[in-house]
Design a protein around this motif. Structure first.
Motif, PDB file in Angstrom:
ATOM      1  N   ILE A  24     -79.696  28.243  -0.272  1.00 45.01           N
ATOM      2  CA  ILE A  24     -79.590  29.351   0.687  1.00 45.01           C
ATOM      3  C   ILE A  24     -78.218  30.022   0.572  1.00 45.01           C
ATOM      4  N   CYS A  25     -77.181  29.220   0.412  1.00 45.29           N
ATOM      5  CA  CYS A  25     -75.834  29.804   0.317  1.00 45.29           C
ATOM      6  C   CYS A  25     -75.701  30.690  -0.914  1.00 45.29           C
ATOM      7  N   LEU A  26     -76.283  30.252  -2.029  1.00 44.96           N
ATOM      8  CA  LEU A  26     -76.209  31.071  -3.252  1.00 44.96           C
ATOM      9  C   LEU A  26     -76.935  32.395  -3.062  1.00 44.96           C
ATOM     10  N   LEU A  27     -78.114  32.329  -2.434  1.00 40.49           N
ATOM     11  CA  LEU A  27     -78.879  33.563  -2.205  1.00 40.49           C
ATOM     12  C   LEU A  27     -78.109  34.510  -1.282  1.00 40.49           C
ATOM     13  N   LEU A  28     -77.528  33.941  -0.224  1.00 43.51           N
ATOM     14  CA  LEU A  28     -76.739  34.777   0.701  1.00 43.51           C
ATOM     15  C   LEU A  28     -75.553  35.390  -0.025  1.00 43.51           C
ATOM     16  N   SER A  29     -74.948  34.580  -0.897  1.00 43.40           N
ATOM     17  CA  SER A  29     -73.786  35.048  -1.649  1.00 43.40           C
ATOM     18  C   SER A  29     -74.155  36.260  -2.512  1.00 43.40           C
ATOM     19  N   HIS A  30     -75.328  36.189  -3.154  1.00 43.25           N
ATOM     20  CA  HIS A  30     -75.769  37.331  -3.979  1.00 43.25           C
ATOM     21  C   HIS A  30     -76.041  38.551  -3.116  1.00 43.25           C
ATOM     22  N   GLN A  31     -76.655  38.320  -1.972  1.00 40.68           N
ATOM     23  CA  GLN A  31     -77.022  39.456  -1.101  1.00 40.68           C
ATOM     24  C   GLN A  31     -75.795  40.117  -0.488  1.00 40.68           C
ATOM     25  N   LEU A  32     -74.845  39.294  -0.051  1.00 43.84           N
ATOM     26  CA  LEU A  32     -73.707  39.835   0.704  1.00 43.84           C
ATOM     27  C   LEU A  32     -72.485  40.087  -0.183  1.00 43.84           C
ATOM     28  N   GLY A  33     -72.477  39.457  -1.364  1.00 49.18           N
ATOM     29  CA  GLY A  33     -71.313  39.589  -2.247  1.00 49.18           C
ATOM     30  C   GLY A  33     -70.118  38.771  -1.756  1.00 49.18           C
ATOM     31  N   TRP A  34     -70.381  37.744  -0.977  1.00 48.38           N
ATOM     32  CA  TRP A  34     -69.306  36.874  -0.490  1.00 48.38           C
ATOM     33  C   TRP A  34     -69.316  35.571  -1.294  1.00 48.38           C
ATOM     34  N   PRO A  35     -68.137  34.963  -1.551  1.00 44.73           N
ATOM     35  CA  PRO A  35     -68.125  33.691  -2.271  1.00 44.73           C
ATOM     36  C   PRO A  35     -68.610  32.525  -1.403  1.00 44.73           C
ATOM     37  N   VAL A  36     -68.974  31.445  -2.077  1.00 46.13           N
ATOM     38  CA  VAL A  36     -69.430  30.233  -1.374  1.00 46.13           C
ATOM     39  C   VAL A  36     -68.331  29.174  -1.441  1.00 46.13           C
ATOM     40  N   LEU A  37     -68.061  28.535  -0.323  1.00 46.28           N
ATOM     41  CA  LEU A  37     -67.239  27.324  -0.332  1.00 46.28           C
ATOM     42  C   LEU A  37     -68.198  26.137  -0.296  1.00 46.28           C
ATOM     43  N   ASP A  38     -68.284  25.410  -1.410  1.00 48.33           N
ATOM     44  CA  ASP A  38     -69.135  24.223  -1.476  1.00 48.33           C
ATOM     45  C   ASP A  38     -68.253  23.028  -1.102  1.00 48.33           C
ATOM     46  N   SER A  39     -68.164  22.748   0.196  1.00 50.95           N
ATOM     47  CA  SER A  39     -67.226  21.701   0.628  1.00 50.95           C
ATOM     48  C   SER A  39     -67.667  20.326   0.133  1.00 50.95           C
ATOM     49  N   GLY A  40     -68.974  20.133  -0.048  1.00 49.36           N
ATOM     50  CA  GLY A  40     -69.465  18.857  -0.558  1.00 49.36           C
ATOM     51  C   GLY A  40     -68.878  18.561  -1.931  1.00 49.36           C
ATOM     52  N   ALA A  41     -68.658  19.631  -2.725  1.00 49.31           N
ATOM     53  CA  ALA A  41     -68.102  19.434  -4.068  1.00 49.31           C
ATOM     54  C   ALA A  41     -66.702  18.831  -3.985  1.00 49.31           C
ATOM     55  N   LEU A  42     -65.935  19.195  -2.959  1.00 49.09           N
ATOM     56  CA  LEU A  42     -64.590  18.625  -2.822  1.00 49.09           C
ATOM     57  C   LEU A  42     -64.665  17.121  -2.560  1.00 49.09           C
ATOM     58  N   TYR A  43     -65.633  16.718  -1.711  1.00 46.78           N
ATOM     59  CA  TYR A  43     -65.803  15.276  -1.465  1.00 46.78           C
ATOM     60  C   TYR A  43     -66.337  14.578  -2.720  1.00 46.78           C
ATOM     61  N   ARG A  44     -67.212  15.275  -3.450  1.00 45.77           N
ATOM     62  CA  ARG A  44     -67.745  14.697  -4.686  1.00 45.77           C
ATOM     63  C   ARG A  44     -66.636  14.561  -5.741  1.00 45.77           C
ATOM     64  N   LEU A  45     -65.730  15.547  -5.790  1.00 45.24           N
ATOM     65  CA  LEU A  45     -64.615  15.483  -6.748  1.00 45.24           C
ATOM     66  C   LEU A  45     -63.669  14.332  -6.383  1.00 45.24           C
ATOM     67  N   THR A  46     -63.417  14.175  -5.097  1.00 44.48           N
ATOM     68  CA  THR A  46     -62.572  13.066  -4.644  1.00 44.48           C
ATOM     69  C   THR A  46     -63.228  11.735  -5.016  1.00 44.48           C
ATOM     70  N   ALA A  47     -64.547  11.663  -4.804  1.00 43.67           N
ATOM     71  CA  ALA A  47     -65.275  10.434  -5.138  1.00 43.67           C
ATOM     72  C   ALA A  47     -65.210  10.160  -6.637  1.00 43.67           C
ATOM     73  N   THR A  48     -65.344  11.211  -7.444  1.00 46.14           N
ATOM     74  CA  THR A  48     -65.309  11.045  -8.903  1.00 46.14           C
ATOM     75  C   THR A  48     -63.938  10.531  -9.347  1.00 46.14           C
ATOM     76  N   ALA A  49     -62.883  11.123  -8.783  1.00 43.17           N
ATOM     77  CA  ALA A  49     -61.525  10.676  -9.141  1.00 43.17           C
ATOM     78  C   ALA A  49     -61.350   9.210  -8.745  1.00 43.17           C
ATOM     79  N   ALA A  50     -61.866   8.844  -7.573  1.00 45.61           N
ATOM     80  CA  ALA A  50     -61.730   7.454  -7.099  1.00 45.61           C
ATOM     81  C   ALA A  50     -62.489   6.507  -8.024  1.00 45.61           C
ATOM     82  N   MET A  51     -63.700   6.908  -8.421  1.00 41.76           N
ATOM     83  CA  MET A  51     -64.492   6.036  -9.300  1.00 41.76           C
ATOM     84  C   MET A  51     -63.807   5.903 -10.663  1.00 41.76           C
TER      85      MET A  51
END
Ligand code: DC
Length: 228
Positions: A24-51
């Motif tokens: 839904i965020c990607l579709l909204l981003s295309h419609q409105l031309g606003w960027p998406v902040l994928d906050s889950g990716a930040l937690y996933r990146l932290t998890a990857t660094a920890a692993m």
């Protein structure tokens, strides 16, 4: 919800794992031309660094240090964002189920959340932002003019994830997926810091029986009332 015109252009989209926030965020981003902040990716990146560093989920101080020093870059490509962690492309690693599970554990650590808070807020610009996560409307952007909270039954979410993984050629057991999602819901909803819950002023949309297009249309209608 009372709809009033607002200058702050932020839409928060929160909800449990596998509910379709990313789509839904990607579709909204295309419609409105606003960027998406994928906050889950930040937690996933932290998890990857920890692993990668062999840090266990119980070592809160070390996890906090990883989040504070997180060395990440995002690059736009034709196929979406590329995530570089310490100069290594981890775009695929961060999407794995094991990384998602570790991310959910890492995300319960107060120091980790505090470290990532400013990083998330700094991404808000006057050009608009669509913020995808668990606490976007409650903690990170409490003044956002439009807050959406998506829900769907665990079975429906597992079914959607199953189809997604199958399309990618990944074979998984649907019962394992339901168990994984339920465990993650429990952890994300019951943690002490910034638990998953709708903001008081969020618009709750149960997507169990809705198509992606129907959800998109509902959110766009609200966005147009507020921002156009
Ligand atoms: O949305 P996701 O599946 O990429 O998120 C991975 C984990 O990160 C999720 O299980 C909980 C955590 N998370 C969080 O606690 N707060 C957020 N704003 C986003 C994700």
């Amino acid at each position: 919800m009372t709809v009033e015109k607002s200058k702050q252009k932020i839409i928060t989209v929160d909800g449990p794992s596998g509910v379709g926030k990313g789509t839904i965020c990607l579709l909204l981003s295309h419609q409105l031309g606003w960027p998406v902040l994928d906050s889950g990716a930040l937690y996933r990146l932290t998890a990857t660094a920890a692993m990668n560093d062999g840090i266990s989920e119980d070592n809160h101080l070390a996890l906090e240090k990883i989040a504070v020093e997180l060395d990440v870059r995002f690059e736009s490509t034709a196929n979406g964002l590329r995530y570089l962690l310490r100069n290594e492309d981890v775009s695929e690693t961060i999407r794995q189920e094991a990384t998602g599970n570790m991310a959910s554990k890492v995300a319960a650590v107060e120091g980790v959340r505090a470290a990532l808070l400013d990083k998330q807020r700094s991404l808000a610009t006057t050009d608009g932002l669509i913020a995808d996560g668990r606490d976007m409307g409650t903690v990170v952007f409490p003044d956002a003019p439009l807050k959406i909270y998506l829900t769907a039954s665990a079975e429906e979410r597992a079914e959607r994830r199953y189809k997604q993984l199958k399309d990618k050629g990944i074979d998984v057991n649907i019962r394992d997926l339901v168990a994984d999602l339920t465990a993650r819901d429990e952890r994300d909803s019951n943690r002490k810091v910034a638990p998953l819950k709708p903001a008081e002023d969020a618009v709750i949309i149960d997507t169990t029986d809705l198509s992606v297009a129907e959800v998109e249309a509902r959110v766009l209608q609200l966005a147009q009332q507020l921002f156009s």
